[in-house]
Design a protein around this motif. Structure first.
Motif, PDB file in Angstrom:
ATOM      1  N   SER A   1      -0.729  26.093 -59.785  1.00 10.25           N
ATOM      2  CA  SER A   1      -0.834  25.943 -61.234  1.00 10.25           C
ATOM      3  C   SER A   1      -0.082  27.072 -61.945  1.00 10.25           C
ATOM      4  O   SER A   1       0.693  26.838 -62.880  1.00 10.25           O
ATOM      5  CB  SER A   1      -2.316  25.936 -61.630  1.00 10.25           C
ATOM      6  OG  SER A   1      -2.468  26.302 -62.973  1.00 10.25           O
TER       7      SER A   1
ATOM      8  N   ASN B   1       1.282  17.139 -71.411  1.00  9.28           N
ATOM      9  CA  ASN B   1       2.110  18.308 -71.106  1.00  9.28           C
ATOM     10  C   ASN B   1       3.114  18.545 -72.230  1.00  9.28           C
ATOM     11  O   ASN B   1       3.362  19.684 -72.636  1.00  9.28           O
ATOM     12  CB  ASN B   1       2.850  18.122 -69.782  1.00  9.28           C
ATOM     13  CG  ASN B   1       2.135  18.785 -68.621  1.00  9.28           C
ATOM     14  OD1 ASN B   1       1.983  20.000 -68.589  1.00  9.28           O
ATOM     15  ND2 ASN B   1       1.654  17.985 -67.692  1.00  9.28           N
TER      16      ASN B   1
ATOM     17  N   ALA C   1       3.442  26.752 -64.088  1.00 11.90           N
ATOM     18  CA  ALA C   1       3.393  27.208 -65.483  1.00 11.90           C
ATOM     19  C   ALA C   1       4.457  28.282 -65.732  1.00 11.90           C
ATOM     20  O   ALA C   1       5.053  28.337 -66.814  1.00 11.90           O
ATOM     21  CB  ALA C   1       2.006  27.742 -65.834  1.00 11.90           C
TER      22      ALA C   1
ATOM     23  N   GLN D   1       4.370  19.591 -61.674  1.00 10.19           N
ATOM     24  CA  GLN D   1       2.936  19.398 -61.410  1.00 10.19           C
ATOM     25  C   GLN D   1       2.704  18.216 -60.475  1.00 10.19           C
ATOM     26  O   GLN D   1       1.831  18.274 -59.612  1.00 10.19           O
ATOM     27  CB  GLN D   1       2.186  19.159 -62.726  1.00 10.19           C
ATOM     28  CG  GLN D   1       1.968  20.429 -63.537  1.00 10.19           C
ATOM     29  CD  GLN D   1       1.449  20.132 -64.929  1.00 10.19           C
ATOM     30  OE1 GLN D   1       0.987  19.031 -65.206  1.00 10.19           O
ATOM     31  NE2 GLN D   1       1.521  21.115 -65.806  1.00 10.19           N
TER      32      GLN D   1
ATOM     33  N   VAL E   1       0.973  20.310 -57.969  1.00 10.72           N
ATOM     34  CA  VAL E   1      -0.385  20.561 -58.461  1.00 10.72           C
ATOM     35  C   VAL E   1      -1.294  19.335 -58.386  1.00 10.72           C
ATOM     36  O   VAL E   1      -2.423  19.426 -57.898  1.00 10.72           O
ATOM     37  CB  VAL E   1      -0.338  21.077 -59.927  1.00 10.72           C
ATOM     38  CG1 VAL E   1      -1.742  21.395 -60.418  1.00 10.72           C
ATOM     39  CG2 VAL E   1       0.540  22.315 -60.029  1.00 10.72           C
TER      40      VAL E   1
ATOM     41  N   GLN F   1      -0.986  32.423 -69.493  1.00  7.74           N
ATOM     42  CA  GLN F   1      -1.424  31.892 -68.193  1.00  7.74           C
ATOM     43  C   GLN F   1      -1.934  32.998 -67.262  1.00  7.74           C
ATOM     44  O   GLN F   1      -3.036  32.900 -66.737  1.00  7.74           O
ATOM     45  CB  GLN F   1      -0.264  31.162 -67.499  1.00  7.74           C
ATOM     46  CG  GLN F   1       0.448  30.160 -68.355  1.00  7.74           C
ATOM     47  CD  GLN F   1      -0.345  28.907 -68.673  1.00  7.74           C
ATOM     48  OE1 GLN F   1      -0.138  28.273 -69.688  1.00  7.74           O
ATOM     49  NE2 GLN F   1      -1.272  28.548 -67.813  1.00  7.74           N
TER      50      GLN F   1
ATOM     51  N   TRP G   1       7.067  27.838 -68.709  1.00  8.19           N
ATOM     52  CA  TRP G   1       7.159  28.828 -69.789  1.00  8.19           C
ATOM     53  C   TRP G   1       8.550  29.458 -69.873  1.00  8.19           C
ATOM     54  O   TRP G   1       9.046  29.747 -70.964  1.00  8.19           O
ATOM     55  CB  TRP G   1       6.114  29.927 -69.584  1.00  8.19           C
ATOM     56  CG  TRP G   1       4.816  29.587 -70.239  1.00  8.19           C
ATOM     57  CD1 TRP G   1       3.738  28.980 -69.645  1.00  8.19           C
ATOM     58  CD2 TRP G   1       4.455  29.803 -71.599  1.00  8.19           C
ATOM     59  NE1 TRP G   1       2.743  28.808 -70.562  1.00  8.19           N
ATOM     60  CE2 TRP G   1       3.146  29.316 -71.770  1.00  8.19           C
ATOM     61  CE3 TRP G   1       5.112  30.367 -72.692  1.00  8.19           C
ATOM     62  CZ2 TRP G   1       2.481  29.365 -72.991  1.00  8.19           C
ATOM     63  CZ3 TRP G   1       4.446  30.415 -73.907  1.00  8.19           C
ATOM     64  CH2 TRP G   1       3.152  29.928 -74.050  1.00  8.19           C
TER      65      TRP G   1
ATOM     66  N   TYR H   1       3.150  21.916 -74.418  1.00  5.15           N
ATOM     67  CA  TYR H   1       4.329  22.791 -74.467  1.00  5.15           C
ATOM     68  C   TYR H   1       4.945  22.805 -75.871  1.00  5.15           C
ATOM     69  O   TYR H   1       5.513  23.824 -76.287  1.00  5.15           O
ATOM     70  CB  TYR H   1       5.355  22.382 -73.400  1.00  5.15           C
ATOM     71  CG  TYR H   1       5.075  23.052 -72.070  1.00  5.15           C
ATOM     72  CD1 TYR H   1       5.432  24.379 -71.843  1.00  5.15           C
ATOM     73  CD2 TYR H   1       4.416  22.374 -71.052  1.00  5.15           C
ATOM     74  CE1 TYR H   1       5.155  24.996 -70.640  1.00  5.15           C
ATOM     75  CE2 TYR H   1       4.132  22.984 -69.838  1.00  5.15           C
ATOM     76  CZ  TYR H   1       4.502  24.305 -69.635  1.00  5.15           C
ATOM     77  OH  TYR H   1       4.212  24.928 -68.435  1.00  5.15           O
TER      78      TYR H   1
END
Lengths: 56, 229
Positions: free
Chosen positions: B204, B75, B208, B24, B28, B118, B212, B79
């Motif tokens: 984003s 984060n 993700a 990120q 991001v 997501q 994941w 998670y």
């Protein structure tokens, strides 16, 4: 390998473990993604945007 | 079992959360900071001397480290939260449906988690740049949560129900939220350049997807490893 008897006993206790894990998980996600308290919201702001939580 | 579930999720959440935060910060957060310039009015698109051009330049990261540390911390919390849901689902699927679990199948779990949590919600509610004006919060949160639950249930049915008619029902569950539709406004309010918002959305989703996939892999790895010892 476990016997059928112990497997059955394990199954019963595992359900409680699954429910516990899910409950703690939902609590954590509520804090990090959904809760509207200003302090929490500001601290988690960038992460909430990056992870696409609908938070404001 | 309880201890194994919790410790697997915590390790996985820590690793996936740190990795996702790192990505990120590269992909991001710079876009997010650039979006905030439009949110605060420091930059204005469509209005500079009658042209529709704005300078493309993200502020440097590092001006506010306490803010960035919070991003890393949350984060990990997020998670870990998703990791707890995932290990519970993994354990349940193995117990109830005889699903085989390994780090390798964990990759599929991670990708399905990405799709459910997501990608599917992003179809109706794309990841938003700061400053985006959107519909009222509560209906969006309801549609978002409902979409996640419906997609996850649908994918689980497709994966674990043997019969075709059940799998068709699973597919219907995956599609249902999108036919209902997410809450949207009747007007567009965009204040930032559309390119910036699009880049933010895809960055984003991309980060993700990595987070994941790692989460699924590591959750399964530690779950199986914890039982062997």
């Amino acid at each position: 390998m476990t016997t059928n008897t112990t497997t059955f006993a394990a199954v019963r206790s595992n359900t409680a473990a699954f429910v516990l894990a899910m409950t703690v998980g939902v609590v954590l996600l509520t804090v990090s993604g959904m809760a509207q308290a200003t302090v929490l919201h500001d601290a988690a702001h960038d992460q909430r945007h990056a992870m696409a939580f609908p938070c404001h | 079992m309880t201890k194994n579930l919790l410790s697997s999720a915590v390790f996985a959440g820590l690793i996936a959360g740190l990795f996702a935060a790192l990505l990120q910060f590269v992909f991001v957060i710079p876009l997010l900071l650039e979006g905030e310039l439009y949110e605060t009015g420091a930059r204005v698109h469509f209005a500079i001397e009658g042209t529709t051009q704005s300078i493309k330049e993200a502020p440097a990261i590092g001006a506010d480290w306490s803010r960035h540390l919070m991003t890393i911390g949350f984060n990990i919390v997020t998670y870990t939260g998703y990791g707890l849901l995932m290990v519970a689902a993994m354990g349940f699927a193995r117990e109830r449906f005889g699903a085989t679990l390994s780090a390798k199948t964990g990759l599929i779990w991670g990708l399905c988690g990405f799709i459910a949590v997501q990608l599917a919600p992003a179809l109706g509610l794309p990841p938003e740049l700061p400053g985006t004006i959107a519909a009222e919060l509560t209906p969006r949160q309801i549609w978002w949560s409902g979409t996640i639950l419906s997609t996850a249930a649908g994918l689980a049915i497709i994966a674990f129900a043997g019969e075709l008619w059940k799998q068709v029902f699973g597919l219907a569950l995956v599609l249902l939220p999108h036919f209902i539709g997410a809450p949207h406004l009747d007007t567009y309010y965009g204040i930032a350049p559309p390119e910036l918002a699009a880049e933010f959305t895809t960055a984003s989703l991309g980060t993700a997807a990595v987070g994941w996939t790692i989460l699924g892999y590591v959750c399964a790895y530690f779950l199986v490893r914890g039982e062997d010892t």
